[in-house]
Write a protein that holds these residues in place. Structure first.
Motif, short mmCIF file in Angstrom:
data_model
loop_
_atom_site.label_atom_id
_atom_site.label_comp_id
_atom_site.label_asym_id
_atom_site.label_seq_id
_atom_site.Cartn_x
_atom_site.Cartn_y
_atom_site.Cartn_z
N GLU A 48 2.80 13.01 -6.77
CA GLU A 48 4.07 12.74 -6.13
C GLU A 48 3.96 11.53 -5.21
OE1 GLU A 48 7.30 15.00 -3.18
OE2 GLU A 48 5.26 15.75 -3.41
N GLY A 49 4.89 10.60 -5.34
CA GLY A 49 4.93 9.46 -4.45
C GLY A 49 5.42 9.86 -3.08
N VAL A 50 4.69 9.50 -2.04
CA VAL A 50 5.00 9.89 -0.67
C VAL A 50 5.65 8.74 0.10
CG1 VAL A 50 4.05 10.67 1.53
CG2 VAL A 50 3.17 11.60 -0.63
N SER A 51 5.00 7.59 0.07
CA SER A 51 5.48 6.47 0.87
C SER A 51 4.81 5.19 0.40
CB SER A 51 5.18 6.70 2.36
OG SER A 51 5.70 5.66 3.16
N CYS A 52 5.42 4.06 0.74
CA CYS A 52 4.84 2.76 0.44
C CYS A 52 5.35 1.75 1.45
CB CYS A 52 5.20 2.33 -0.98
SG CYS A 52 4.33 0.84 -1.54
N ILE A 53 4.48 0.84 1.85
CA ILE A 53 4.85 -0.22 2.76
C ILE A 53 4.60 -1.56 2.09
CG2 ILE A 53 2.59 -0.23 3.92
CD1 ILE A 53 4.14 -0.84 6.54
N ILE A 93 0.84 -1.19 0.00
CA ILE A 93 0.00 0.00 0.00
C ILE A 93 0.88 1.24 0.00
CG2 ILE A 93 -1.82 1.29 1.15
CD1 ILE A 93 -2.76 -1.39 0.07
N GLY A 94 0.60 2.14 -0.93
CA GLY A 94 1.35 3.37 -1.03
C GLY A 94 0.49 4.59 -0.82
N TRP A 95 1.15 5.70 -0.49
CA TRP A 95 0.51 7.01 -0.38
C TRP A 95 1.09 7.92 -1.45
CZ3 TRP A 95 -3.59 8.36 2.58
CH2 TRP A 95 -3.91 7.53 3.66
N TRP A 96 0.22 8.61 -2.16
CA TRP A 96 0.57 9.60 -3.16
C TRP A 96 -0.17 10.88 -2.85
CZ3 TRP A 96 3.66 8.78 -7.69
CH2 TRP A 96 4.16 7.47 -7.79
N ARG A 97 0.37 11.98 -3.34
CA ARG A 97 -0.30 13.26 -3.14
C ARG A 97 -0.22 14.11 -4.40
NH1 ARG A 97 3.90 16.17 1.18
NH2 ARG A 97 5.59 16.60 -0.33
N GLN A 98 -1.20 14.99 -4.54
CA GLN A 98 -1.23 15.87 -5.69
C GLN A 98 -1.80 17.23 -5.29
OE1 GLN A 98 -3.34 14.39 -9.15
NE2 GLN A 98 -2.02 15.61 -10.49
N PHE A 117 9.21 2.60 2.09
CA PHE A 117 9.90 3.55 1.25
C PHE A 117 9.29 4.92 1.44
CE2 PHE A 117 9.93 -0.63 -0.63
CZ PHE A 117 11.26 -0.83 -0.99
N TYR A 118 10.12 5.96 1.30
CA TYR A 118 9.67 7.34 1.48
C TYR A 118 10.26 8.23 0.41
CZ TYR A 118 8.34 5.78 6.15
OH TYR A 118 7.78 5.10 7.20
N GLY A 119 9.45 9.18 -0.04
CA GLY A 119 9.96 10.20 -0.93
C GLY A 119 10.91 11.12 -0.20
N ASP A 120 11.87 11.70 -0.94
CA ASP A 120 12.88 12.54 -0.31
C ASP A 120 12.27 13.73 0.44
OD1 ASP A 120 15.33 12.14 -2.99
OD2 ASP A 120 14.90 10.91 -1.23
N SER A 121 11.17 14.26 -0.06
CA SER A 121 10.59 15.45 0.53
C SER A 121 9.94 15.20 1.89
CB SER A 121 9.56 16.07 -0.42
OG SER A 121 8.48 15.19 -0.65
N VAL A 122 9.65 13.95 2.22
CA VAL A 122 8.98 13.64 3.48
C VAL A 122 9.82 12.77 4.39
CG1 VAL A 122 6.76 13.81 2.31
CG2 VAL A 122 7.79 11.56 2.68
N GLU A 150 8.76 6.51 -7.19
CA GLU A 150 9.38 7.46 -8.10
C GLU A 150 8.39 7.96 -9.15
OE1 GLU A 150 10.15 4.28 -7.88
OE2 GLU A 150 10.31 3.35 -9.86
N VAL A 151 8.80 9.00 -9.87
CA VAL A 151 7.96 9.58 -10.91
C VAL A 151 7.57 8.53 -11.93
CG1 VAL A 151 7.86 11.26 -12.80
CG2 VAL A 151 8.92 11.88 -10.62
N GLY A 152 6.30 8.46 -12.26
CA GLY A 152 5.80 7.48 -13.21
C GLY A 152 5.35 6.18 -12.59
#
Length: 125
Positions: free
Chosen positions: A46-51, A34-39, A59-64, A105-107
């Motif tokens: 933007e990908g935020v996180s995934c477990i 399950i992942g979290w994305w935001r727009q 996994f976490y995006g660099d911004s968070v 990541e992007v895409g």
């Protein structure tokens, strides 16, 4: 069919905290990561996180990274995103989604099979 429902969004001040929830129907957590994305308006998703479905990797995006924490509760079929030290740039609609690959990541949004409808987070003073 897999269904996901996000909740917990709202208005918070910079530096505040918020916990988002993603309720997943059925035994989905046994089969999907399950992942979290935001727009945000006018910006790309933007990908935020995934477990991982195993729960042993996240996994976490660099911004968070260092501010957000993803977790799961298999007994409730729920995944959480604990957000701390919130910044105005965190303002967005947050979506949870189910994937077999757990990429941020992007895409990588095309790797996700099912999506919720989102919950809005606004960080403003």
């Amino acid at each position: 069919q897999v269904q996901l429902v996000e909740s917990g969004g709202g208005l918070v001040q910079p530096g505040g905290s918020l916990r988002l929830s993603c309720a997943v129907s059925g035994p989905t957590l046994d089969h999907y990561s399950i992942g979290w994305w935001r727009q945000a308006p006018g910006k790309e998703r933007e990908g935020v996180s995934c477990i991982k479905k195993s729960g042993d990797r996240a996994f976490y995006g660099d911004s968070v990274k260092g501010r957000f924490t993803i977790s799961r509760d298999k007994t409730k079929n729920t995944v959480y995103l604990q957000m701390t030290s919130l910044k105005p740039e965190d303002t967005a609609t947050y979506f949870c989604a189910a994937t077999l690959f757990c990429a941020t990541e992007v895409g990588a949004e095309f790797e996700y099979d099912y999506w919720g409808q989102g919950t809005r987070v606004s960080v403003s003073s």
